[in-house]
Design a protein around this motif. Structure first.
Motif, short mmCIF file in Angstrom:
data_model
loop_
_atom_site.label_atom_id
_atom_site.label_comp_id
_atom_site.label_asym_id
_atom_site.label_seq_id
_atom_site.Cartn_x
_atom_site.Cartn_y
_atom_site.Cartn_z
N TYR A 62 76.59 -48.24 -43.86
CA TYR A 62 76.89 -47.69 -45.53
C TYR A 62 77.52 -46.55 -45.62
CZ TYR A 62 73.43 -51.62 -47.08
OH TYR A 62 73.19 -52.65 -47.40
N GLN A 100 78.38 -41.00 -55.97
CA GLN A 100 78.45 -42.43 -55.82
C GLN A 100 77.07 -42.94 -55.38
OE1 GLN A 100 81.83 -44.56 -55.22
NE2 GLN A 100 83.40 -42.93 -56.25
N HIS A 101 76.94 -44.33 -55.43
CA HIS A 101 76.02 -44.98 -54.87
C HIS A 101 76.46 -45.67 -53.41
CE1 HIS A 101 77.92 -48.29 -56.96
NE2 HIS A 101 77.76 -48.90 -56.01
N LEU A 102 75.50 -46.11 -52.44
CA LEU A 102 75.87 -46.51 -51.27
C LEU A 102 76.33 -47.96 -51.50
CD1 LEU A 102 73.03 -44.75 -50.62
CD2 LEU A 102 72.98 -46.02 -48.60
N PHE A 133 75.64 -43.58 -43.40
CA PHE A 133 74.46 -44.12 -43.15
C PHE A 133 74.33 -45.26 -42.13
CE2 PHE A 133 72.14 -41.12 -45.46
CZ PHE A 133 72.76 -40.95 -46.67
N LEU A 185 64.92 -52.30 -44.24
CA LEU A 185 66.01 -51.61 -43.73
C LEU A 185 65.30 -50.10 -43.24
CD1 LEU A 185 69.31 -52.12 -45.51
CD2 LEU A 185 68.59 -53.40 -43.46
N PHE A 208 66.79 -46.44 -42.19
CA PHE A 208 67.84 -46.09 -42.07
C PHE A 208 68.15 -44.53 -41.26
CE2 PHE A 208 70.68 -47.44 -45.72
CZ PHE A 208 69.70 -48.38 -46.37
N GLY A 209 69.30 -44.25 -40.96
CA GLY A 209 69.29 -43.19 -40.22
C GLY A 209 69.45 -41.89 -41.37
N TYR A 232 63.92 -52.94 -53.98
CA TYR A 232 63.40 -51.74 -53.27
C TYR A 232 63.61 -50.34 -54.08
CZ TYR A 232 64.66 -55.19 -49.69
OH TYR A 232 64.83 -56.35 -48.74
N TYR A 273 64.01 -46.42 -53.00
CA TYR A 273 64.13 -45.48 -52.07
C TYR A 273 64.19 -44.15 -52.45
CZ TYR A 273 65.84 -49.18 -48.83
OH TYR A 273 65.93 -50.33 -48.14
N GLN A 285 66.09 -40.41 -51.64
CA GLN A 285 67.06 -39.99 -50.53
C GLN A 285 67.01 -38.20 -50.72
OE1 GLN A 285 71.28 -40.19 -51.61
NE2 GLN A 285 71.95 -39.84 -49.56
N LEU A 335 67.67 -42.19 -46.25
CA LEU A 335 66.98 -42.75 -47.41
C LEU A 335 65.34 -43.34 -46.91
CD1 LEU A 335 69.79 -43.41 -48.18
CD2 LEU A 335 68.85 -45.46 -49.47
N PHE A 394 66.97 -44.24 -55.33
CA PHE A 394 67.82 -45.23 -55.49
C PHE A 394 67.04 -46.75 -55.44
CE2 PHE A 394 71.90 -43.63 -54.89
CZ PHE A 394 72.01 -42.34 -54.38
N GLN A 399 71.74 -55.40 -48.64
CA GLN A 399 71.14 -54.68 -49.82
C GLN A 399 72.28 -54.17 -50.45
OE1 GLN A 399 67.85 -52.16 -49.16
NE2 GLN A 399 66.71 -53.67 -47.71
N PHE A 400 72.40 -54.42 -52.12
CA PHE A 400 73.07 -53.87 -53.01
C PHE A 400 72.26 -52.63 -53.82
CE2 PHE A 400 76.45 -56.80 -53.09
CZ PHE A 400 75.94 -57.96 -52.28
N PHE A 401 72.94 -51.56 -53.92
CA PHE A 401 72.55 -50.40 -54.33
C PHE A 401 72.63 -50.03 -55.80
CE2 PHE A 401 70.02 -48.53 -50.90
CZ PHE A 401 70.31 -49.51 -49.91
N GLY A 402 71.97 -49.63 -56.66
CA GLY A 402 72.33 -48.72 -57.85
C GLY A 402 72.78 -47.42 -57.95
N PRO A 403 73.20 -46.87 -58.88
CA PRO A 403 73.91 -45.56 -58.75
C PRO A 403 72.91 -44.41 -58.62
CG PRO A 403 73.80 -46.35 -61.15
CD PRO A 403 73.09 -47.50 -60.20
#
Lengths: 114, 114
Positions: free
Chosen positions: A36, A42-44, A90, A102, A104-105, B33, B35, B37, B43, B90, B103-107
């Motif tokens: 990602y 901005q978002h991922l 990421f 998921l 994440f690193g 989900y 998360y 950050q 995340l 997020f 996975q689709f992320f929000g802002p």
């Protein structure tokens, strides 16, 4: 527990340089792999993903990644970066048997100088 | 389609105050989900939901509660905010269709606890 390691915390490059970001994971079973990108503010967004088949995966914006199962690695590459590639990257791993969570690193910040 | 949306975008709380973050998705995704950050930590999964009316703990659930009363909404609550909860939050969602679990992320919501 699954762990995901990204080798570099911060990478600084000049435009047109080549980029390679390392990612290693610890799970020994079947995995799905993702990269990602998060542009400033901005978002991922998904760059690319590997589920099965050809271990060399091509994504958006000229990025590619290679899955090497024997090395538990999924390194991201781009032959020639642009200033607009400045972002945080990421790596993420999903264990095939672990529903859809998921891991994440920690992320790698890439700064491209014009 | 708006994708995944989050409200609010920014919030400042005092220690001990409570608040709720709202995530909404219009893609009819089953999984959602939350998360957080934090710099250098990537995340980390707080809570997740595999369907309406169900929730489960992630890696860092302490101090948070969640609810998923409607399929499209996933709420994250902080009952008594602490400075350690200062972070960017997020929300993400995905479908359970085989081979398509991106996975689709929000802002994101930037929360500061003073």
């Amino acid at each position: 527990a699954q762990s995901v390691s990204q080798h570099n915390h911060h990478v600084i490059l000049s435009e047109a340089a080549s980029l390679e970001l390392g990612c290693n994971y610890s799970y020994g079973g079947t995995v799905n792999l993702f990269w990602y990108v998060q542009y400033p503010g901005q978002h991922l967004q998904l760059l690319l993903k590997y589920f099965s088949g050809d271990p060399l995966v091509k994504g958006i914006k000229g990025f590619e990644a290679e899955f090497i199962k024997s090395k538990f690695s999924f390194n991201l590459r781009k032959p020639s970066v642009q200033w607009s590639d400045t972002a945080e990257y990421f790596c993420a791993v999903k264990q095939y048997s672990n529903d859809y969570k998921l891991s994440f690193g920690a992320g790698t910040t890439v700064t491209v100088r014009a | 389609n708006a994708g995944v949306t989050q409200t609010p975008k920014f919030r400042v709380l005092k220690t001990g105050q409570s608040m709720t973050l709202l995530c909404a998705q219009d893609m009819n995704h089953e999984y959602m989900y939350w998360y957080r950050q934090d710099p250098g930590m990537g995340l980390r999964l707080i809570h997740y939901s595999v369907g309406e009316g169900t929730t489960a703990k992630g890696e860092v659930p302490d101090g948070y509660n969640v609810s998923r009363l409607k399929k499209q909404n996933f709420l994250l609550g902080l009952e008594s905010a602490a400075p350690s909860q200062t972070s960017v939050y997020f929300c993400a969602s995905n479908t359970i269709l085989v081979g398509n679990n991106e996975q689709f992320f929000g802002p994101g919501t930037r929360l500061t606890v003073l």
